[in-house]
Motif scaffolding. Structure first.
Motif, PDB file in Angstrom:
ATOM      1  N   MET A  23      -4.510  30.702 -28.357  1.00 47.85           N
ATOM      2  CA  MET A  23      -5.135  29.401 -28.509  1.00 47.85           C
ATOM      3  C   MET A  23      -4.168  28.397 -29.126  1.00 47.85           C
ATOM      4  O   MET A  23      -4.168  27.233 -28.754  1.00 47.85           O
ATOM      5  N   THR A  24      -3.340  28.810 -30.054  1.00 44.00           N
ATOM      6  CA  THR A  24      -2.424  27.894 -30.727  1.00 44.00           C
ATOM      7  C   THR A  24      -1.462  27.238 -29.739  1.00 44.00           C
ATOM      8  O   THR A  24      -1.209  26.047 -29.820  1.00 44.00           O
ATOM      9  N   ARG A  25      -0.936  28.015 -28.810  1.00 46.42           N
ATOM     10  CA  ARG A  25      -0.023  27.465 -27.808  1.00 46.42           C
ATOM     11  C   ARG A  25      -0.704  26.391 -26.957  1.00 46.42           C
ATOM     12  O   ARG A  25      -0.115  25.372 -26.637  1.00 46.42           O
ATOM     13  N   GLU A  26      -1.946  26.657 -26.591  1.00 46.44           N
ATOM     14  CA  GLU A  26      -2.682  25.698 -25.769  1.00 46.44           C
ATOM     15  C   GLU A  26      -2.933  24.403 -26.536  1.00 46.44           C
ATOM     16  O   GLU A  26      -2.795  23.312 -25.987  1.00 46.44           O
ATOM     17  N   ILE A  27      -3.305  24.535 -27.811  1.00 46.81           N
ATOM     18  CA  ILE A  27      -3.555  23.344 -28.627  1.00 46.81           C
ATOM     19  C   ILE A  27      -2.260  22.563 -28.821  1.00 46.81           C
ATOM     20  O   ILE A  27      -2.235  21.342 -28.718  1.00 46.81           O
ATOM     21  N   HIS A  28      -1.174  23.271 -29.089  1.00 48.31           N
ATOM     22  CA  HIS A  28       0.123  22.610 -29.255  1.00 48.31           C
ATOM     23  C   HIS A  28       0.500  21.860 -27.974  1.00 48.31           C
ATOM     24  O   HIS A  28       0.939  20.706 -28.017  1.00 48.31           O
ATOM     25  N   GLY A  29       0.330  22.497 -26.831  1.00 46.56           N
ATOM     26  CA  GLY A  29       0.644  21.856 -25.557  1.00 46.56           C
ATOM     27  C   GLY A  29      -0.225  20.634 -25.308  1.00 46.56           C
ATOM     28  O   GLY A  29       0.246  19.607 -24.803  1.00 46.56           O
ATOM     29  N   PHE A  30      -1.502  20.750 -25.660  1.00 46.04           N
ATOM     30  CA  PHE A  30      -2.424  19.630 -25.490  1.00 46.04           C
ATOM     31  C   PHE A  30      -2.015  18.464 -26.387  1.00 46.04           C
ATOM     32  O   PHE A  30      -1.972  17.310 -25.955  1.00 46.04           O
ATOM     33  N   ALA A  31      -1.682  18.758 -27.633  1.00 45.03           N
ATOM     34  CA  ALA A  31      -1.250  17.718 -28.570  1.00 45.03           C
ATOM     35  C   ALA A  31       0.034  17.055 -28.080  1.00 45.03           C
ATOM     36  O   ALA A  31       0.185  15.833 -28.159  1.00 45.03           O
TER      37      ALA A  31
END
Length: 70
Positions: free
Chosen positions: A1-9
């Motif tokens: 999940m962290t990677r996805e949030i980082h990519g989204f940000a």
């Protein structure tokens, strides 16, 4: 999940899509980002060194998380 949030940000920043920030805040909360953090003015004690109550956090030692409230 962290990677996805980082990519989204990162996408929000690169595309300057500021309207998507509330969605990012929801994702951060879902990932466990706390809605309150320790007050930096009093160090989370609620009292300044001179024993006066902290006005910044209303002397409870916590303030709303600036990442989520921005």
């Amino acid at each position: 999940m962290t990677r996805e949030i980082h990519g989204f940000a990162k996408r929000i920043y690169e595309e300057r899509d500021w309207d998507a920030l509330p969605i990012l805040a929801d994702a951060l909360e879902d990932a466990g980002c706390p809605d309150k953090v320790l007050c930096l003015e009093c160090g989370g004690t609620g009292v300044f060194q001179d024993e006066f109550y902290c006005n910044h956090c209303n002397s409870n030692g916590e303030v709303p998380n600036p990442i989520l409230t921005h």
